[in-house]
Scaffold this motif. Structure first.
Motif, PDB file in Angstrom:
ATOM      1  N   PHE A   1      45.660 -23.576 -41.351  1.00 54.80           N
ATOM      2  CA  PHE A   1      45.030 -22.619 -42.261  1.00 54.80           C
ATOM      3  C   PHE A   1      43.582 -22.997 -42.573  1.00 54.80           C
ATOM      4  CE2 PHE A   1      49.485 -21.497 -43.308  1.00 54.80           C
ATOM      5  CZ  PHE A   1      49.400 -20.163 -42.931  1.00 54.80           C
ATOM      6  N   LEU A   2      43.292 -24.282 -42.632  1.00 60.09           N
ATOM      7  CA  LEU A   2      41.911 -24.718 -42.842  1.00 60.09           C
ATOM      8  C   LEU A   2      41.039 -24.331 -41.645  1.00 60.09           C
ATOM      9  CD1 LEU A   2      39.930 -26.278 -44.668  1.00 60.09           C
ATOM     10  CD2 LEU A   2      40.534 -28.328 -43.371  1.00 60.09           C
ATOM     11  N   ALA A   3      41.534 -24.564 -40.437  1.00 62.81           N
ATOM     12  CA  ALA A   3      40.775 -24.182 -39.239  1.00 62.81           C
ATOM     13  C   ALA A   3      40.601 -22.670 -39.168  1.00 62.81           C
ATOM     14  CB  ALA A   3      41.489 -24.691 -37.982  1.00 62.81           C
ATOM     15  N   TYR A   4      41.652 -21.931 -39.506  1.00 64.02           N
ATOM     16  CA  TYR A   4      41.567 -20.467 -39.508  1.00 64.02           C
ATOM     17  C   TYR A   4      40.513 -19.993 -40.514  1.00 64.02           C
ATOM     18  CZ  TYR A   4      42.922 -15.595 -40.112  1.00 64.02           C
ATOM     19  OH  TYR A   4      42.912 -14.235 -40.199  1.00 64.02           O
ATOM     20  N   GLY A   5      40.528 -20.570 -41.696  1.00 62.53           N
ATOM     21  CA  GLY A   5      39.548 -20.205 -42.717  1.00 62.53           C
ATOM     22  C   GLY A   5      38.126 -20.526 -42.288  1.00 62.53           C
ATOM     23  N   LEU A   6      37.943 -21.680 -41.649  1.00 65.10           N
ATOM     24  CA  LEU A   6      36.606 -22.049 -41.183  1.00 65.10           C
ATOM     25  C   LEU A   6      36.126 -21.119 -40.067  1.00 65.10           C
ATOM     26  CD1 LEU A   6      36.794 -25.951 -41.213  1.00 65.10           C
ATOM     27  CD2 LEU A   6      35.496 -24.458 -42.747  1.00 65.10           C
ATOM     28  N   LEU A   7      37.033 -20.739 -39.165  1.00 70.69           N
ATOM     29  CA  LEU A   7      36.657 -19.792 -38.115  1.00 70.69           C
ATOM     30  C   LEU A   7      36.293 -18.431 -38.692  1.00 70.69           C
ATOM     31  CD1 LEU A   7      39.208 -20.651 -35.291  1.00 70.69           C
ATOM     32  CD2 LEU A   7      36.741 -21.031 -35.278  1.00 70.69           C
ATOM     33  N   ARG A   8      37.073 -17.966 -39.667  1.00 75.61           N
ATOM     34  CA  ARG A   8      36.750 -16.680 -40.311  1.00 75.61           C
ATOM     35  C   ARG A   8      35.417 -16.755 -41.048  1.00 75.61           C
ATOM     36  NH1 ARG A   8      39.728 -11.862 -40.273  1.00 75.61           N
ATOM     37  NH2 ARG A   8      38.792 -11.662 -42.319  1.00 75.61           N
ATOM     38  N   LEU A   9      35.161 -17.859 -41.710  1.00 77.60           N
ATOM     39  CA  LEU A   9      33.890 -18.042 -42.405  1.00 77.60           C
ATOM     40  C   LEU A   9      32.734 -18.049 -41.420  1.00 77.60           C
ATOM     41  CD1 LEU A   9      32.442 -18.630 -45.098  1.00 77.60           C
ATOM     42  CD2 LEU A   9      32.739 -21.060 -44.584  1.00 77.60           C
ATOM     43  N   GLY A  10      32.921 -18.724 -40.287  1.00 77.06           N
ATOM     44  CA  GLY A  10      31.883 -18.742 -39.260  1.00 77.06           C
ATOM     45  C   GLY A  10      31.628 -17.360 -38.681  1.00 77.06           C
ATOM     46  N   ALA A  11      32.689 -16.603 -38.414  1.00 74.45           N
ATOM     47  CA  ALA A  11      32.529 -15.246 -37.880  1.00 74.45           C
ATOM     48  C   ALA A  11      31.835 -14.352 -38.898  1.00 74.45           C
ATOM     49  CB  ALA A  11      33.887 -14.663 -37.507  1.00 74.45           C
ATOM     50  N   HIS A  12      32.208 -14.474 -40.155  1.00 73.73           N
ATOM     51  CA  HIS A  12      31.556 -13.676 -41.191  1.00 73.73           C
ATOM     52  C   HIS A  12      30.080 -14.057 -41.324  1.00 73.73           C
ATOM     53  CE1 HIS A  12      31.218 -11.220 -44.746  1.00 73.73           C
ATOM     54  NE2 HIS A  12      30.719 -12.243 -45.410  1.00 73.73           N
ATOM     55  N   THR A  13      29.779 -15.333 -41.225  1.00 73.39           N
ATOM     56  CA  THR A  13      28.398 -15.791 -41.310  1.00 73.39           C
ATOM     57  C   THR A  13      27.577 -15.256 -40.146  1.00 73.39           C
ATOM     58  OG1 THR A  13      29.127 -17.792 -42.448  1.00 73.39           O
ATOM     59  CG2 THR A  13      26.932 -17.834 -41.477  1.00 73.39           C
ATOM     60  N   LEU A  14      28.153 -15.233 -38.955  1.00 78.45           N
ATOM     61  CA  LEU A  14      27.423 -14.713 -37.797  1.00 78.45           C
ATOM     62  C   LEU A  14      27.200 -13.206 -37.894  1.00 78.45           C
ATOM     63  CD1 LEU A  14      29.040 -16.772 -34.902  1.00 78.45           C
ATOM     64  CD2 LEU A  14      26.765 -17.051 -35.895  1.00 78.45           C
TER      65      LEU A  14
END
Length: 155
Positions: free
Chosen positions: A50-63
Motif C-alpha cells: 500500500f505504501l508503494a501504491y500510494g507513492l506511485l499514485r502520488l508520482g502520477a498525480h505530480t506528473l
C-alpha cells in the motif's frame, strides 16, 4: 453506521485468525538471522504494497499536475469570457451601450464567440454614434466569417 460495524467485525476476524496462526518466517542473510511470525510478515508485506501504491499514485498525480493547472486556467479564462459576454448582453439590453461595448471587447479579447461579441460591440458603437469603431467591429466580423467559406456566411 453499517460500515463501522463491518470494519470492526473484519478487525475482530483478522485478530482471531492471527492469534491462532503458529507459522513463522526465517530470514537469513549471513551472518544475520531473523525469525518473524507469519502474521507480522503478511502485515508488513501489505503495508509495503500500500505504501508503494500510494507513492506511485502520488508520482502520477505530480506528473499530471502541469496539465491539470493548464486546464484549470483555461476553464477560468472561459468562465471570465462567458461572464463578460453575459454582462455585455445585459448592459446592452439595459441601454448602457458604453459598458456593453467594453464588456463585449473584453469577451472578444478573452476568446469568447468573437463574431457575436463583435456584433454586440458594433451595435453599441452605432448607438453611441462612433461609426469608425462600428465599422472596425463589422470588419472584424466580416474577416472572421470569411475564414469559414463553407458556412455560407462570407461574401
Amino acid at each position: 453506521m453499517l460500515r463501522v460495524l463491518a470494519i470492526l467485525a473484519l478487525a475482530v476476524a483478522i485478530t482471531m485468525a492471527v492469534q491462532y496462526n503458529p507459522g513463522y518466517v526465517v530470514v537469513v542473510y549471513p551472518p544475520y538471522r531473523a525469525e518473524l511470525s507469519l502474521s507480522l510478515v503478511i502485515v508488513m508485506l501489505l503495508a509495503v504494497f500500500f505504501l508503494a501504491y500510494g507513492l506511485l499514485r502520488l508520482g502520477a498525480h505530480t506528473l499530471n499536475l502541469p496539465d491539470e493547472v493548464h486546464a484549470f486556467k483555461q476553464e477560468r479564462q472561459r468562465e471570465k469570457a462567458r461572464s463578460a459576454m453575459s454582462e455585455a448582453v445585459a448592459e446592452f439590453a439595459a441601454g448602457h451601450y458604453d459598458k456593453a461595448e467594453n464588456f463585449a471587447v473584453s469577451a472578444i479579447e478573452l476568446g469568447e464567440d468573437a463574431e457575436v461579441n463583435a456584433l454586440i460591440a458594433a451595435r453599441c458603437a452605432h448607438q453611441l454614434k462612433a461609426f469608425d469603431r462600428r465599422d472596425a467591429y463589422l470588419a472584424q466580423v466580416d474577416k472572421t466569417c470569411s475564414d469559414y467559406p463553407d458556412t455560407g456566411m462570407a461574401g
